[in-house]
Design an enzyme around this catalytic site. Structure first.
Site, PDB file in Angstrom:
ATOM      1  NE  ARG A 215      49.401  25.934   0.830  1.00 58.00           N
ATOM      2  CZ  ARG A 215      48.092  25.738   0.858  1.00 58.00           C
ATOM      3  NH1 ARG A 215      47.509  25.068  -0.110  1.00 58.00           N
ATOM      4  NH2 ARG A 215      47.367  26.175   1.865  1.00 58.00           N
TER       5      ARG A 215
ATOM      6  NE  ARG B 264      44.301  19.119   3.373  1.00 59.59           N
ATOM      7  CZ  ARG B 264      44.226  20.354   2.913  1.00 59.59           C
ATOM      8  NH1 ARG B 264      45.014  20.743   1.929  1.00 59.59           N
ATOM      9  NH2 ARG B 264      43.355  21.212   3.418  1.00 59.59           N
TER      10      ARG B 264
ATOM     11  CG  HIS C 298      45.300  19.700  -4.015  1.00 56.55           C
ATOM     12  ND1 HIS C 298      46.167  20.673  -4.441  1.00 56.55           N
ATOM     13  CD2 HIS C 298      44.174  20.353  -3.655  1.00 56.55           C
ATOM     14  CE1 HIS C 298      45.604  21.854  -4.324  1.00 56.55           C
ATOM     15  NE2 HIS C 298      44.409  21.692  -3.865  1.00 56.55           N
TER      16      HIS C 298
ATOM     17  CD  GLN D 258      39.581  23.983   1.289  1.00 56.65           C
ATOM     18  OE1 GLN D 258      38.423  24.383   1.204  1.00 56.65           O
ATOM     19  NE2 GLN D 258      40.601  24.550   0.687  1.00 56.65           N
TER      20      GLN D 258
ATOM     21  CG  ASP E 235      39.687  27.439  -7.139  1.00 53.07           C
ATOM     22  OD1 ASP E 235      39.600  27.726  -5.932  1.00 53.07           O
ATOM     23  OD2 ASP E 235      39.691  26.258  -7.561  1.00 53.07           O
TER      24      ASP E 235
ATOM     25  CD  GLU F   6      43.853  20.755  -7.450  1.00 53.78           C
ATOM     26  OE1 GLU F   6      42.795  20.406  -6.867  1.00 53.78           O
ATOM     27  OE2 GLU F   6      44.329  21.902  -7.347  1.00 53.78           O
TER      28      GLU F   6
HETATM   29  O1  TA6 Z   1      42.100  22.602  -5.449  1.00 52.55           O
HETATM   30  C1  TA6 Z   1      41.801  23.960  -5.416  1.00 52.55           C
HETATM   31  C2  TA6 Z   1      41.390  24.348  -4.015  1.00 52.55           C
HETATM   32  O2  TA6 Z   1      40.156  23.773  -3.660  1.00 52.55           O
HETATM   33  C3  TA6 Z   1      41.375  25.866  -3.951  1.00 52.55           C
HETATM   34  O3  TA6 Z   1      40.070  26.350  -3.794  1.00 52.55           O
HETATM   35  C4  TA6 Z   1      42.292  26.186  -2.777  1.00 52.55           C
HETATM   36  O4  TA6 Z   1      41.546  26.266  -1.592  1.00 52.55           O
HETATM   37  C5  TA6 Z   1      43.231  24.975  -2.814  1.00 52.55           C
HETATM   38  O5  TA6 Z   1      42.366  23.888  -3.061  1.00 52.55           O
HETATM   39  C6  TA6 Z   1      44.104  24.814  -1.612  1.00 52.55           C
HETATM   40  O6  TA6 Z   1      43.374  24.335  -0.531  1.00 52.55           O
HETATM   41  P1  TA6 Z   1      44.155  24.185   0.892  1.00 52.55           P
HETATM   42  O7  TA6 Z   1      43.137  23.635   1.827  1.00 52.55           O
HETATM   43  O8  TA6 Z   1      45.295  23.230   0.634  1.00 52.55           O
HETATM   44  O9  TA6 Z   1      44.649  25.555   1.203  1.00 52.55           O
END
Ligand code: TA6
Length: 302
Positions: free
Chosen positions: A57, A85, A164, A80, A208, A269
């Site tokens: 994070r 990563r 990111h 996601q 966002d 990003e």
């Molecule tokens: O980059 C923005 C995003 O897509 C947000 O929607 C939020 O979910 C962030 O990434 C963090 O994602 P993560 O999977 O690292 O919690």
């Protein structure tokens, strides 16, 4: 020593100033610290364990082969932001000592198997890919280059790529992100698209947004109290995500610490996320971002 490698990290130190340094966690090939004359430029959650058990994070997590969650066939099983990563990258070594520059690689051998095998879905055999990330530490800058190779002799594969980047700011409420007026964005919270009308993006709530096809001649800047504290230059990365979780979202993220950490970070990003890159057999795709410390404010015409 300009470059040292431990079991878990690669550490780059600038030859002109040992307090200008950068640390890369081999897990995720995530830059977790970047200091210019001892001043940290990136935000990282407090007490980050960096134990290779979960994505970091903060710093600069790498997003591949999918940004966010996708319903597209072949991507809908992926978690996601994909598996870059969550995988232990291979440290290939030093490509230059001045400026200190290193390269890491990810292939099917290193990729997190539980996630990688979901790319392409059940029907498709796993893709034979190769990703190189090169990180260069300048006196006042950090350049990250990516090369994605399709090692398939016959098959095409699609992917997103995104750096990111969690940038550190003194106070988010005195912070602006510039050079986005007139750009089209998809607002992930409103679930709608619109043209950015504000002269600069301000932060007074969760934000966002995915700005699509922002001319890469436009440098993005993070401005704090009238000074550009970060400049983001892009090559072949047309899309820009701007994110701050604000209060409630920060509370809801177990690994977001301290909870008021949102006051001291903004994600700007650079990526290719508005659509997928389609890479043909034996194809190669390259892109890069360069982050610079304090510079003069440069406003680009709309
Ligand atoms: O980059 C923005 C995003 O897509 C947000 O929607 C939020 O979910 C962030 O990434 C963090 O994602 P993560 O999977 O690292 O919690």
């Amino acid at each position: 020593m300009p470059i040292t490698s431990t079991e878990t990290h690669v550490i780059l130190t600038h030859p002109d100033d040992e307090s200008t340094e950068l640390q890369i966690l081999k897990y995720g090939a995530t830059v977790v610290s970047w200091k210019i004359h001892g001043e940290e430029q990136l935000w990282l959650l407090e007490g980050a364990k960096l134990d290779g058990l979960r994505p970091v994070r903060g710093g600069v997590p790498l997003v591949f082969p999918v940004f966010g969650k996708s319903s597209k066939a072949g991507f809908d099983q992926l978690p996601q932001h994909g598996f870059a990563r969550n995988s232990e990258w291979d440290f290939l070594g030093v490509t230059s000592s001045d400026p200190p520059t290193v390269q890491l690689a990810l292939s099917p051998e290193e990729a997190n198997p539980d996630i990688y095998q979901k790319w392409g879905g059940e029907k498709e055999e796993n893709y034979n890919f190769l990703v190189f990330v090169t990180v260069e530490l300048g006196a006042q800058s950090m350049k990250m280059s990516v090369e994605v190779q399709n090692r398939e002799p016959e098959r095409v594969f699609n992917f997103n790529w995104l750096f990111h980047t969690y940038l550190r700011v003194p106070d988010i409420e005195d912070t602006l992100v510039t050079n986005l007026p007139g750009e089209k964005c998809y607002d992930q919270l409103l679930k709608e698209s619109y043209e950015e009308k504000a002269p600069a993006v301000q932060f007074h709530q969760e934000t966002d947004r995915i700005y699509i096809n922002v001319d890469t001649k436009k440098d993005l800047q993070v401005v704090h109290l009238g000074k550009a504290i970060h400049t983001i230059k892009r090559d072949n990365l047309p899309d820009v995500v701007v994110w701050n979780p604000w209060i409630e979202k920060s509370k809801g993220m177990g690994d977001f610490e301290p909870k008021d950490g949102y006051k001291h970070m903004v994600c700007v990003e650079a990526g290719k996320v508005g659509e997928f890159v389609e890479l043909g057999p034996m194809g190669i795709w390259k892109a890069s971002q360069e982050l610079k410390g304090g510079e003069d404010i440069k406003l680009h015409a709309v």
